[in-house]
Every structure is written in C-alpha cells, then in structure tokens.
Design a protein around this motif. Structure first.
Motif, PDB file in Angstrom:
ATOM      1  N   ILE A  69      80.545  53.518  54.776  1.00 40.60           N
ATOM      2  CA  ILE A  69      81.850  54.121  55.015  1.00 40.60           C
ATOM      3  C   ILE A  69      81.717  55.374  55.892  1.00 40.60           C
ATOM      4  O   ILE A  69      82.620  55.749  56.618  1.00 40.60           O
ATOM      5  CB  ILE A  69      82.538  54.426  53.647  1.00 40.60           C
ATOM      6  N   LEU A  70      80.528  55.998  55.842  1.00 41.40           N
ATOM      7  CA  LEU A  70      80.293  57.248  56.572  1.00 41.40           C
ATOM      8  C   LEU A  70      79.946  57.003  58.046  1.00 41.40           C
ATOM      9  O   LEU A  70      80.324  57.766  58.917  1.00 41.40           O
ATOM     10  CB  LEU A  70      79.135  57.988  55.892  1.00 41.40           C
ATOM     11  N   VAL A  71      79.198  55.937  58.315  1.00 41.36           N
ATOM     12  CA  VAL A  71      78.730  55.718  59.695  1.00 41.36           C
ATOM     13  C   VAL A  71      79.105  54.325  60.225  1.00 41.36           C
ATOM     14  O   VAL A  71      79.880  54.202  61.175  1.00 41.36           O
ATOM     15  CB  VAL A  71      77.196  55.905  59.828  1.00 41.36           C
ATOM     16  N   GLY A  72      78.528  53.276  59.633  1.00 40.84           N
ATOM     17  CA  GLY A  72      78.652  51.932  60.216  1.00 40.84           C
ATOM     18  C   GLY A  72      80.086  51.473  60.412  1.00 40.84           C
ATOM     19  O   GLY A  72      80.470  51.064  61.516  1.00 40.84           O
ATOM     20  N   LYS A  73      80.899  51.566  59.345  1.00 47.29           N
ATOM     21  CA  LYS A  73      82.283  51.057  59.457  1.00 47.29           C
ATOM     22  C   LYS A  73      83.096  51.866  60.459  1.00 47.29           C
ATOM     23  O   LYS A  73      83.697  51.287  61.372  1.00 47.29           O
ATOM     24  CB  LYS A  73      82.958  51.051  58.083  1.00 47.29           C
ATOM     25  N   PRO A  74      83.144  53.217  60.335  1.00 44.69           N
ATOM     26  CA  PRO A  74      83.949  53.937  61.343  1.00 44.69           C
ATOM     27  C   PRO A  74      83.411  53.797  62.764  1.00 44.69           C
ATOM     28  O   PRO A  74      84.191  53.735  63.715  1.00 44.69           O
ATOM     29  CB  PRO A  74      83.902  55.402  60.863  1.00 44.69           C
ATOM     30  N   ALA A  75      82.080  53.697  62.919  1.00 46.03           N
ATOM     31  CA  ALA A  75      81.528  53.521  64.279  1.00 46.03           C
ATOM     32  C   ALA A  75      81.997  52.182  64.853  1.00 46.03           C
ATOM     33  O   ALA A  75      82.366  52.100  66.031  1.00 46.03           O
ATOM     34  CB  ALA A  75      79.999  53.584  64.248  1.00 46.03           C
ATOM     35  N   SER A  76      82.024  51.130  64.021  1.00 48.48           N
ATOM     36  CA  SER A  76      82.469  49.808  64.488  1.00 48.48           C
ATOM     37  C   SER A  76      83.938  49.862  64.913  1.00 48.48           C
ATOM     38  O   SER A  76      84.312  49.352  65.973  1.00 48.48           O
ATOM     39  CB  SER A  76      82.354  48.764  63.376  1.00 48.48           C
ATOM     40  N   LEU A  77      84.759  50.513  64.071  1.00 53.74           N
ATOM     41  CA  LEU A  77      86.196  50.594  64.384  1.00 53.74           C
ATOM     42  C   LEU A  77      86.432  51.394  65.660  1.00 53.74           C
ATOM     43  O   LEU A  77      87.283  51.044  66.479  1.00 53.74           O
ATOM     44  CB  LEU A  77      86.937  51.249  63.209  1.00 53.74           C
ATOM     45  N   LEU A  78      85.652  52.454  65.817  1.00 56.95           N
ATOM     46  CA  LEU A  78      85.797  53.301  67.012  1.00 56.95           C
ATOM     47  C   LEU A  78      85.434  52.508  68.273  1.00 56.95           C
ATOM     48  O   LEU A  78      86.141  52.569  69.285  1.00 56.95           O
ATOM     49  CB  LEU A  78      84.893  54.530  66.856  1.00 56.95           C
TER      50      LEU A  78
END
Ligand code: NAP
Length: 274
Positions: free
Chosen positions: A165-174
C-alpha cells in the motif's frame, strides 16, 4: 548509467527553497507537524532527516511525541487540533505506531489537504480516480526521478514488482495515470522474469537484495530500485546494480537512490490558497 539521484535531490531542494521564499513574501511560513507514537529507532532517524530537511529549506516544523501510554483518543484529538490550526499546513504521522493503536483509524483522522504522505483514503482514492490529490512520497519520488531523466512514460510498458500500500500499489496507479501499460508483480507471480524482461521501466520494491539480475532486464530499460535492506555488507537494494547497469539505460543506486524521507510536502494546494 547509474543515476546521480543526489543531483536531482539538490535541484528539487533549491526549487523548494524558492517556493518557501515566495510564500514568505506573502506572509506565510509553511509549517509541518510530525506525530510520533512508537519507540521505533528507525522512525527517530527518519524524523531527524525530515527535521533537517525542513530547516534547510525554511519550513517550520514541530513534533508531537507520545509515549506508550497514549490512547487513540489522545492522538486523534491532537490531529483534530492540528487540522483546525491555520498556521499548520502539513501533518505527518510517522509510521509505525504503537501496536495498540489502529493506523487506519489514526490516518483517517487527518484533514486530507494536510495529509502530506497521501495516506488518507480520500487521497488514495483520488489516485485511483485520477483526480489531483496528494501522492505518497515514494511513488512521487520515483516520478520525479523519471521526469528529471526525461524518460517517456506514456505508452511504455511499466512493470512494478511489489504491491504494498506504501509503494507498489500507488506507484502502479501513478504510472497508469501517466499513460503507461502497467503490470504488477508480487510473491505469487509465476515466471517473474517474463514480466520484468518486457518492461521499458522496471520499478522494484520488494526488500530482497539481488532479486533482479541482468538476465531479467530489457536492453535500454530504466530500472528504479526502491528496495532497502540492511545486511552485514551494508545497505542493499533489490537490483544487481553494476551488472544491470551494463544493459539498462538507467539504474538507480542503493543507497543514494530513491529516498524514504523525501516528502511531498509541496505537492498540494495550500488550504489558504497560497
Ligand atoms: P512490503 O510491504 O513488505 O511489500 C513487499 C512486496 O514485495 C509485497 O507486495 C510482496 O508480495 C512482494 N514480494 C515479496 N517477495 C517477492 C518475490 N520473490 N517476487 C516478487 N515480489 C515479491 O514492503 P514495502 O513497504 O513495499 O517496501 C519494499 C522495499 O522498499 C523494502 O526494502 C523497503 O525497505 C523499501 N522502501 C524503500 C523506500 C524508499 O524510499 N527507497 C520507501 C519505502 C520502502 P505479496 O504482496 O504477495 O506479499
């Protein structure tokens, strides 16, 4: 080429200093409030770095440190006071919190406009819907590095390894919001190499030193190594940097690459229209 991230950080700091000066001319001194409720040693280091960075760029900073006897009610009431305090522009809850505190509950008490880490559900939701909001700091740092290197994102294949939730998911959405074709890999992914090898931009946030080897990378790819693991040989990333560098166009080093303490404090509109 191994990316000189320090140079990018220095440029960004100068930009922030200029923006602080402009605010000061309008009578506004930006202020960050940091809340710490844990005895985590790493958190002390991170807060120290944030304190120094604030000092360097001219942002006022104040800290609210709680001991293990703190109740959830105490923290929430402090957050509410800070939410309503017009002299405070950003609030950062340093994670982790003491085990008896519910992180989701505490984070959701933050006024989303002051949520500098972009961890409230509203800011995270905006990342999903593509609306302008506050982006969590590590993905924002990754984007800053890619933009500084003039790496095209739109239409490119981006593989993100890690789905936290801290890195992988928001980086993918971005990356998705920037027009990339995004693949997200994790511990259950079969044949990881097939996915990493297809990536024009490979973002790795796992915490397994040496997970990504040269044979897993596409020629001329851009590789962003987010992983940070303390080993007996020092701090290591997830990528075999020197070998991958022989093939990739860019690879970020660890240490000295993507930084945990580089916050998106200015990545939002001030609540007083500044
Ligand atoms: P995390 O919550 O532990 O997530 C790790 C992710 O890696 C999970 O999604 C996990 O999959 C996946 N994974 C584990 N083993 C894998 C494997 N063999 N192949 C593919 N994926 C695998 O960690 P995090 O908070 O995202 O942090 C990741 C790393 O980045 C850590 O080293 C951390 O210290 C570092 N970090 C760096 C920064 C920075 O600014 N540089 C900021 C934050 C974190 P599952 O979901 O299936 O378990």
């Amino acid at each position: 080429m191994i990316v000189n991230v320090k140079e990018i950080v220095e440029r960004k700091k100068n930009d922030l200093k200029d923006r602080v000066k402009k605010l000061e001319k309008n009578g506004i001194v930006p202020k960050l409030a940091i809340i710490k409720a844990s005895d985590d040693k790493a958190s002390e280091v991170y807060i120290g770095k944030k304190r120094n960075l604030c000092k360097e760029i001219g942002v006022a900073e104040e800290e609210y440190i709680f001991d293990e006897n703190v109740s959830q009610k105490d923290i929430i009431s402090t957050i509410q006071k800070l939410n309503n305090d017009l002299s405070v522009h950003g609030i950062l809850v340093q994670l982790p919190l003491f085990k008896h505190l519910n992180e989701n509950y505490v984070l959701d008490a933050l006024e989303p406009k002051k949520d500098v880490d972009g961890l409230t559900k509203l800011n995270f939701g905006k990342l999903v819907t593509g609306e302008k909001g506050i982006i969590p700091c590590t993905p924002k740092g990754i984007l800053t590095i890619l933009q500084s290197l003039d790496v095209d994102i739109s239409g490119k294949n981006v593989t993100v390894v890690g789905r936290s939730i801290l890195v992988g998911k928001p980086a993918s959405l971005l990356m998705l919001s920037k027009g990339a074709t995004v693949t997200v890999c994790h511990s259950k992914t079969e044949n990881l190499k097939e996915h990493t090898k297809n990536a024009d931009i490979l973002i790795v946030a796992v915490g397994h030193p040496g997970l990504i080897t040269k044979d897993m990378v596409k020629k001329d790819a851009t590789v962003i190594d987010v992983g940070i693991t303390r080993t007996d040989d020092g701090i290591k990333g997830d990528v075999d940097t020197f070998e991958v560098d022989k093939l990739a166009k860019y690879v970020t080093p660890v240490p000295g690459g993507v930084r945990t303490y580089y916050r998106s404090f200015f990545n939002r509109k001030c609540n007083r229209n500044c």
